[in-house]
Design a protein around this motif. Structure first.
Motif, PDB file in Angstrom:
ATOM      1  N   LYS A 136       0.655  -1.204   0.006  1.00  0.00           N
ATOM      2  CA  LYS A 136       0.042  -0.017   0.130  1.00  0.00           C
ATOM      3  C   LYS A 136       0.849   1.222  -0.115  1.00  0.00           C
ATOM      4  N   SER A 161      -7.900  10.247   0.634  1.00  0.00           N
ATOM      5  CA  SER A 161      -7.842   9.198   1.821  1.00  0.00           C
ATOM      6  C   SER A 161      -7.402   7.869   1.555  1.00  0.00           C
ATOM      7  N   ASP A 162      -6.778   7.237   2.445  1.00  0.00           N
ATOM      8  CA  ASP A 162      -6.586   5.928   2.488  1.00  0.00           C
ATOM      9  C   ASP A 162      -7.840   4.847   2.198  1.00  0.00           C
ATOM     10  N   ASP A 163      -9.019   5.554   2.368  1.00  0.00           N
ATOM     11  CA  ASP A 163     -10.023   4.919   2.433  1.00  0.00           C
ATOM     12  C   ASP A 163     -10.527   4.711   0.748  1.00  0.00           C
ATOM     13  N   HIS A 214      -0.728   0.226   8.845  1.00  0.00           N
ATOM     14  CA  HIS A 214       0.531   0.336   8.982  1.00  0.00           C
ATOM     15  C   HIS A 214       1.602  -0.533   9.390  1.00  0.00           C
ATOM     16  N   GLU A 255      -4.063  11.760  10.199  1.00  0.00           N
ATOM     17  CA  GLU A 255      -4.553  10.407  10.139  1.00  0.00           C
ATOM     18  C   GLU A 255      -5.706   9.982  10.963  1.00  0.00           C
ATOM     19  N   VAL A 308      -3.516   8.870  -3.307  1.00  0.00           N
ATOM     20  CA  VAL A 308      -2.340   9.439  -2.765  1.00  0.00           C
ATOM     21  C   VAL A 308      -1.809  10.846  -3.127  1.00  0.00           C
ATOM     22  N   GLY A 350     -10.689   6.658   6.562  1.00  0.00           N
ATOM     23  CA  GLY A 350      -9.378   6.392   6.683  1.00  0.00           C
ATOM     24  C   GLY A 350      -8.365   7.759   6.830  1.00  0.00           C
ATOM     25  N   GLY A 352      -4.699  11.939   3.449  1.00  0.00           N
ATOM     26  CA  GLY A 352      -3.227  12.146   3.279  1.00  0.00           C
ATOM     27  C   GLY A 352      -2.924  13.565   2.679  1.00  0.00           C
ATOM     28  N   ASP A 393      -8.023   1.584  -4.354  1.00  0.00           N
ATOM     29  CA  ASP A 393      -6.970   1.534  -3.189  1.00  0.00           C
ATOM     30  C   ASP A 393      -6.750   3.204  -2.622  1.00  0.00           C
ATOM     31  N   ALA A 394      -5.821   3.256  -1.665  1.00  0.00           N
ATOM     32  CA  ALA A 394      -5.578   4.594  -1.205  1.00  0.00           C
ATOM     33  C   ALA A 394      -5.328   5.527  -2.379  1.00  0.00           C
ATOM     34  N   VAL A 450       2.466   3.979   1.706  1.00  0.00           N
ATOM     35  CA  VAL A 450       2.876   4.206   3.115  1.00  0.00           C
ATOM     36  C   VAL A 450       4.189   4.704   2.822  1.00  0.00           C
TER      37      VAL A 450
END
Length: 576
Positions: A44, A529-531, A65, A487, A167, A511, A514, A164-165, A46
């Motif tokens: 993912k 978001s990571d969501d 994480h 976060e 970014v 989530g 970011g 997915d997330a 990160v």
């Protein structure tokens, strides 16, 4: 080991210490790979900052994480899941359902607003004396009430389409479109002029998309991916831009992943930085004609920036050097700019083009000559709009402001700067206000700080409210609003002239958030978001909000009267 012996066996601190020792032991057993190496291995999106926070384990990390880092280290995920659950249960012995937690929290927010209604807000920053007496406070002033208070709310349902997330985000220069890039390799273009925002999937890379950029005229969008390709898209048609003489558009290809992309100021060229140790400049109008290839770095090229006049390209690499290239001649414009052995994650010219700075990830080699005052990785950098000040933020919790903004001066190597201390954990992001009078910083300690960049003086007590790391701060174009994202899955809006919150936290993401970015006119705020979702938030003035509330009260009043009439009717039936 001593911290385990000094704490009770059933204490949360003991459980967290056990988790910390185990993850750090696993890191050592795997040869202590670098933060960057680990961040590249996780499946993912990160960042290396998040990886560092997991390895430090000063607070309980998010499970996703920790899971990603353990997997990258080839550790036993099930073992760490048990350790993580033990810490969570020790810190929260009685877990309340989410719906039960929400009511007390809401009541506390209402109480905070009620308590603030008696205070008279100031339209200017607090005096230095007032700051000194309250510098230890852990909370920001309460929200400002009255007709001037700005209100923000969701502009509609979340924009979904990524798997997915999400970014990265970028508004087009005219604000009519929003581009989002995901760890799923997709690039979506959202039409914000329609009654309902609609998306078009304009790119599907085979790896996470780390960079997106609009051309200065807003006609072209570039997307850069870890799959070693970069694509250019004509926004008027949504079609890829073809090479001269070719029938089908071909992506710009490096031998390894592309970390960064940037357009020249006039939009005629674009440049790419790759792990294949090269940077290349391309014709933006054809999308695949290479103008010049720059070779010289001995490790991957991670970042780049055009000078304001477009004549020089600066690149920073994993070999710890910053290099300047003359685009017209295709040759090096100077000797490599090297300080201590460290990775350079970003480079930026000052607006007038006379000075250059880079963002660094430091190594543990203490015998190397230092080029900054930081004691740990430098993860964020910001120039003032006039180019006279440069601010850097580090994982050591410090901010440094450099005057004049020169990190390397070949004749003397002179550095002029001073630290701004106060954050108790890594400083993750920085932003100057448009008038350069305020420097905002967001930290993993969960706070935002507003400082005077000329003196380093704290303008207000720390702006507290987030319950997790603050990973992004940004000003609106007019400087009247500061947005922070965290976060903890929320966004907060602040009045930078008073330090007060402008409205309740913007909730909706499930989530970590970011990134946040304002639209060109400041009336729209976008978050990712990571969501896997993008959300739009819209400002509404108090008059509009009051009218909405009055309509709601009128509707409720009508229902109340109908209920009273029904009650009386039923009572009459019972009496008969």
């Amino acid at each position: 080991m001593s911290e385990l012996l000094d704490t009770p066996a059933d204490s949360p601190a003991r459980s967290l210490a056990e988790l910390r020792l185990r993850i750090q032991r696993l890191h050592r057993e795997r040869g202590e790979p670098s933060l960057r190496a680990l961040s590249k291995q996780v499946l993912k999106a990160v960042s290396h900052t998040t990886v560092r926070a997991v390895l430090r384990c000063q607070t309980l990390p998010r499970w996703e994480h920790l899971q990603a880092v353990v997997s990258a280290l080839n550790g036993d995920v099930d073992e760490f899941r048990l350790l993580w659950v033990a810490v969570r249960d020790a810190e929260n012995p009685v877990a309340m359902p989410a719906e039960e937690i929400a009511i007390p929290r809401k009541l506390m927010e209402n109480q905070d607003r009620s308590a603030s209604s008696n205070g008279a807000p100031s339209s200017r920053p607090a005096s230095s004396e007032a700051i000194k007496t309250s510098a230890g406070a852990r909370s920001a002033p309460p929200p400002e009430d009255g007709a001037r208070r700005s209100l923000w709310a969701s502009a509609g349902e979340p924009l979904v389409g990524h798997e997915d997330a999400v970014v990265n985000l970028a508004f087009s220069p005219d604000g009519s479109s929003l581009a989002s890039a995901g760890a799923d390799g997709a690039v979506l273009l959202w039409n914000l002029t329609a009654e309902e925002s609609t998306a078009k999937r304009i790119a599907q890379h085979a790896g996470p998309v780390w960079g997106i950029a609009f051309s200065p005229d807003g006609k072209v969008l570039a997307s850069a991916s870890s799959d070693s390709t970069l694509r250019l898209w004509e926004l008027s048609t949504g079609n890829p831009i073809a090479d001269a003489g070719e029938s089908d558009a071909q992506p710009v290809v490096h031998l390894e992943g592309i970390w960064a992309v940037a357009f020249s100021p006039d939009g005629k060229l674009f440049a790419t930085a790759s792990d294949d140790r090269t940077a290349m400049v391309w014709n933006a109008q054809t999308g695949g004609t290479a103008c010049v290839k720059f070779s010289g770095h001995t490790e991957g090229v991670l970042c780049l920036a055009f000078s304001p006049n477009g004549a020089i390209l600066a690149t920073g690499g994993d070999d710890s050097s910053v290099r300047l290239w003359d685009i017209e001649t295709g040759r090096a414009a100077s000797k490599p700019l090297s300080g201590r052995e460290e990775t350079r994650w970003s480079v930026a010219f000052s607006p007038e083009g006379r000075t250059l700075a880079s963002r660094l990830e430091e190594t543990d080699k203490e015998d190397c000559p230092t080029t900054t005052g930081h004691k740990d990785a430098v993860v964020s950098i910001a120039f003032s709009s006039d180019g006279q000040l440069l601010a850097t933020a580090g994982l050591d919790g410090a901010i440094w402001v450099w005057r004049p903004a020169v990190l390397w001066h070949p004749p003397t190597g002179e550095l002029v700067g001073f630290p701004i201390l106060g954050h108790t954990d890594a400083v993750v992001d920085l932003a100057f206000s448009p008038d350069d009078r305020i420097l905002a910083s967001g930290s993993a300690d969960g706070t935002v700080r507003l400082s005077d960049p000329l003196t380093g003086e704290l303008l207000f007590p720390p702006l507290a409210g987030h319950s997790d790391a603050v990973v992004g701060v940004t000003f609106s174009g007019d400087g009247e609003i500061l947005a922070s994202c965290s976060e903890d899955a929320t966004i907060r809006l602040w009045d930078p002239t008073t330090g007060r919150t402008l409205c309740e936290p913007l909730r909706g993401h499930t989530g970590p958030v970011g990134k946040v970015v304002f639209g060109p006119d400041g009336s729209i705020l976008a978050s990712c978001s990571d969501d896997g979702s993008v959300r739009l938030w819209q400002s509404r003035d108090a008059v509009t909000r009051i009218a909405e509330l009055e309509r709601e009260v009128e509707e409720l009043s009508g229902k109340y009267l109908q209920a009273l009439e029904e009650i009386e009717r039923l009572k009459a039936q019972l009496r008969r």
